[in-house]
Design an enzyme around this catalytic site. Sequence first.
Site, PDB file in Angstrom:
ATOM      1  N   TYR A 439       0.687  -1.041   0.140  1.00  0.00           N
ATOM      2  CA  TYR A 439       0.248   0.134  -0.435  1.00  0.00           C
ATOM      3  C   TYR A 439       0.766   1.231  -0.057  1.00  0.00           C
ATOM      4  O   TYR A 439       2.453   1.372   0.265  1.00  0.00           O
ATOM      5  CB  TYR A 439      -1.210  -0.092   1.261  1.00  0.00           C
ATOM      6  CG  TYR A 439      -0.836   0.093   2.495  1.00  0.00           C
ATOM      7  CD1 TYR A 439       0.615  -0.167   2.918  1.00  0.00           C
ATOM      8  CD2 TYR A 439      -1.903  -0.204   3.684  1.00  0.00           C
ATOM      9  CE1 TYR A 439       1.193   1.138   4.598  1.00  0.00           C
ATOM     10  CE2 TYR A 439      -1.829   0.034   5.167  1.00  0.00           C
ATOM     11  CZ  TYR A 439      -0.399  -0.150   5.757  1.00  0.00           C
ATOM     12  OH  TYR A 439      -0.075  -0.148   6.890  1.00  0.00           O
ATOM     13  N   GLU A 440       0.008   2.297  -0.010  1.00  0.00           N
ATOM     14  CA  GLU A 440       0.544   3.556  -0.762  1.00  0.00           C
ATOM     15  C   GLU A 440       1.712   3.453  -1.541  1.00  0.00           C
ATOM     16  O   GLU A 440       2.636   3.988  -1.789  1.00  0.00           O
ATOM     17  CB  GLU A 440       1.599   4.251   0.885  1.00  0.00           C
ATOM     18  CG  GLU A 440       0.727   4.653   1.691  1.00  0.00           C
ATOM     19  CD  GLU A 440      -0.588   5.277   1.061  1.00  0.00           C
ATOM     20  OE1 GLU A 440      -0.660   6.193   0.919  1.00  0.00           O
ATOM     21  OE2 GLU A 440      -1.217   5.460   2.359  1.00  0.00           O
ATOM     22  N   GLY A 441       1.490   2.190  -2.368  1.00  0.00           N
ATOM     23  CA  GLY A 441       2.670   2.566  -3.661  1.00  0.00           C
ATOM     24  C   GLY A 441       3.610   0.983  -3.410  1.00  0.00           C
ATOM     25  O   GLY A 441       4.288   1.263  -2.801  1.00  0.00           O
TER      26      GLY A 441
END
Lengths: 596, 596
Positions: A439-441
């Site tokens: 998550y968050e890239g």
Amino acid sequence: MPDYRAPLRDMQFILTELAGLEAVSRLPGCEEATPDLVGAILEEAGKFAAGVLGPINRQGDEQGCRLEADGRVRTPEGWQAAYNQFRDAGWIGLSLPQEYGGQGLPKLVSTPVWEMWFSTNMAFTMLPQLNVSQAEALHIAASDEQKETWLHKVVSGEWASTMNLTEPQAGSDLAATRARAEPAADGSYRLFGQKIFISYGEHELTPNIVHLVLARLPDAPAGVKGLSLFIVPKYLVNADGSLGEHNDVRCISIEHKMGIHGSPTCTMSYGDKGGAVGYLIGQPNRGLETMFIMMNEARFGVGVQGAGLAERAYQFALDYARERVQGRDAVSGEAGKPILHHPDVKRMLLSMRARVMAMRALLYTAASWFDIAHHHPDAEVAAKHRRYVDLLMPVAKGWCTEVGNEVCDDAIQVFGGMGFVEETGIAQFFRDARIITIYEGTTGIQGNDLVGRKILREGGATLRELIADLGASVLQLKEDEQLGEIADGFAEGVDALEEATDWMLANGKDQLADVLAGAVPFLHLLGTVCGGWQLARAAQAARRRLVAGEGDAEYLASLVELARFYIATIGPQAAANAAVVREAGGALTRFAESAF
Amino acid sequence: MPDYRAPLRDMQFILTELAGLEAVSRLPGCEEATPDLVGAILEEAGKFAAGVLGPINRQGDEQGCRLEADGRVRTPEGWQAAYNQFRDAGWIGLSLPQEYGGQGLPKLVSTPVWEMWFSTNMAFTMLPQLNVSQAEALHIAASDEQKETWLHKVVSGEWASTMNLTEPQAGSDLAATRARAEPAADGSYRLFGQKIFISYGEHELTPNIVHLVLARLPDAPAGVKGLSLFIVPKYLVNADGSLGEHNDVRCISIEHKMGIHGSPTCTMSYGDKGGAVGYLIGQPNRGLETMFIMMNEARFGVGVQGAGLAERAYQFALDYARERVQGRDAVSGEAGKPILHHPDVKRMLLSMRARVMAMRALLYTAASWFDIAHHHPDAEVAAKHRRYVDLLMPVAKGWCTEVGNEVCDDAIQVFGGMGFVEETGIAQFFRDARIITIYEGTTGIQGNDLVGRKILREGGATLRELIADLGASVLQLKEDEQLGEIADGFAEGVDALEEATDWMLANGKDQLADVLAGAVPFLHLLGTVCGGWQLARAAQAARRRLVAGEGDAEYLASLVELARFYIATIGPQAAANAAVVREAGGALTRFAESAF
């Protein structure tokens, strides 16, 4: 599970000796961050983490969250009480602007504090973490009127925050976003669409939830340059600040996940009943820029999650290795020794400790750069540190999350069969940690960001600047004979980094796909070398104090050994990764997709 | 989840070109393993795996097992039907002795078959796998009368098998075993004690369960030389072969585990009501030797689990990467491409494929050595292959399970956020795989076995022999210019192995603890080099066929590229691990246990 022990000694050493807390506290606007106050905050946070968040972590995993038939989302037992305490203690605003009710302390101070929250209860902490990220975004992009309405309550934690980016067809690729916003007569907007993977998208822990939603205005250009950002509250807010009717937004399902069970991951539906009322934040079609502010804050925070989970997993495995008696000493044949005595177990634990300290040192140092970038009166100094923060943000996120996972994996291994049994508790850390490289890239996204945006776009200028600093560190290390091995090993890593950088820059234009094939290995390479750099600096600082006869000699000597161990056993990954950087692309090109 | 596709082409290539199936089929006693028959068996197994075992894997994970109030253990839906089919098709006896109802086929044939079972349903397959291991042990150690009573039914699968070693205080350390056996007047024994972590310790899938239990006779010597092995059936067997009364053994709890939910992991209690009737197998106090036969068989099988899980995870991730459209081509900017097109995703998948093939090739080759060791008429040839099997058994187990975990981890990463959601199904493979580096001896135990028992004890003789073979392979590779890069890269790995071996042998006597600190890194080093060896041999075989104009040119060319990719990107781990072998011990010694 044994209680969490806040690693205050390690934290203080890094803050003081590596991250320059004193210098940061002399920056304009950071004066309150005196060593005394910081010490008191860390102590208090350690108690709160161990006493309030840690004890409910396991039940959060066991109970998980539930979407009721009436659309309410039920969070685990203990969540509400912990949230109230967390909010009332003012932890959310620690580093947020004073004018909106925060304490305005430097990021260098909030970083170790948040590390403790993540160590003890990551699923819970994702909730207030969203407030911090959202507050940063609103502070920069919202109008004064909007700040009055929303920002105070986000900073205080009276209301909760969410971040709505992902849609089924738009995960890493936000250009594919379809949610849309139509202007209404009163200047507000009506939003329509579905968002997935929304952490804490719905719950009853706060009376209102402030959703930040990415959507397209009518006739917006295609792609990422046609995205606008909207505040969409769960309950509308009346002119007098009281809560009005329920907005046209609801949670339609929650995910059944491998970990972070205490954090509800929601599918949110906007506009089923005529349109969710939303308010445009900042300029039309510039939403992604603001969202990136929020995301960058969140990415750094996810890196801290890596260090936090790893610290707790390390503590837990260490306690077990000290208690569990099994087998005989391989040399003496002596029985009755705890497994920490077995070379392989000791190797794992030492490696865990070395990596935790490397991550922590890198993160705190990056946090101090962030503070310098924001507050230093000399524009050139500030700009240099801004460049360093930008360069290393994908490393802080990508490398610390990958390493955090590895450390949690090793912790299971130390426990052996008991590690696979859920009751032991370590499995939760392994499962929880698995999301942080995603998550968050994802790490792949971080690698592309690092290589594409942060290095190739500027011809490697900042990276060259950093490599020069690393080279200067090598020379400094060599001044102390006792650090000679560390200096030599570290220099090999720097050489590998430099060679890989040369190759990447030479091929970035004509062979971009080849270079990107090595982006993640390059991220690992840079992380490994920067981690070693920080531990080498720690060894240097420890030696200075040892020579001066200050401090706990055994502790200081152990920091020198820790650096030596890291450089000798993890350092060689630099060269291995450099080889992959050079070789992966060509191999990929030659391998037909049909041959998989 | 897409259906499992049996990788028959890869399997056949390795069987034929690397593992010498034809030569094995010429060994006395292996004549039935003609290429035609083997092809038919693999095809049939592939259908069974995809059609019977695969479809119930997910429900096994979701439903898990339950211990009822009446002491029965309920396995997941579908388990009974699948077991009946599995048993009736005669799969258990595939490689077991014909005189007891097996088919007596070589291990080289059964290995790919079991790989398919593990790929599609590891939790289920653990049940029949126990029959095979137990049958091997009984075949070697039991008396003829005992074989008559037990072995037929274990080979046919009419009865199930278990292996009872672990106790709470005796995990990796069997010397601490406390279960005891008292002689009874009729020549049998009465067993007392508790065993934990007993896979399929209780269930209703078969009318009887044959427990093999390690326990101490009265006045047995302390330590591992005082352990005896007993058959303890769940139901006593009457003289006419019919089942008698329930023995004094019961399951008192089952574990709540992170994975393999479909396999009940039981705590077994023996002798609560006066003593469980047991029968001594083999000589008193020699139980561990027999148990090791069973364990070695099981260890190899766990290595195959690593390859099997990795193959399925690879297939699953590949399918997703081919379907999921996201992002733009980094070079052309083109949209609408599946994520397999992104360099980082392609790199992960190629690396997954390379590692799966390396594991498979190493395992099948080891299986062929096993067959040669057992059947070759030339005693010297047989002995050499026995030495190789013994040397590489801890690598087959340790390295293939570690790499299997890594591949499953990468599969999650390819899925991104969807990989963390249980409904996708890939998370199960990641969770299931986490046990394989632990059970049947942790990687640490394998490392100690490799370095202590298999290398140092004989002064490295077999390892030197193997290194000479590796060196000969380098020279052969160099004969084909097209394989020059592979030869050079592989040679670097062999050099690293040789240097680490020299260091280990030079220090094994005086610095044993230091050498053992590097045991697991050495295991990784040897595994990495042997995996590369097998892929280099595959490239060589592919080139031979390409030059001869035989076979599918695209497939053969892809095998050459696969070897090149492995050598270029995974190969450098050899040198990195060699550095750890040399450096870890000293650092451990200098780091005080109190400094953790």
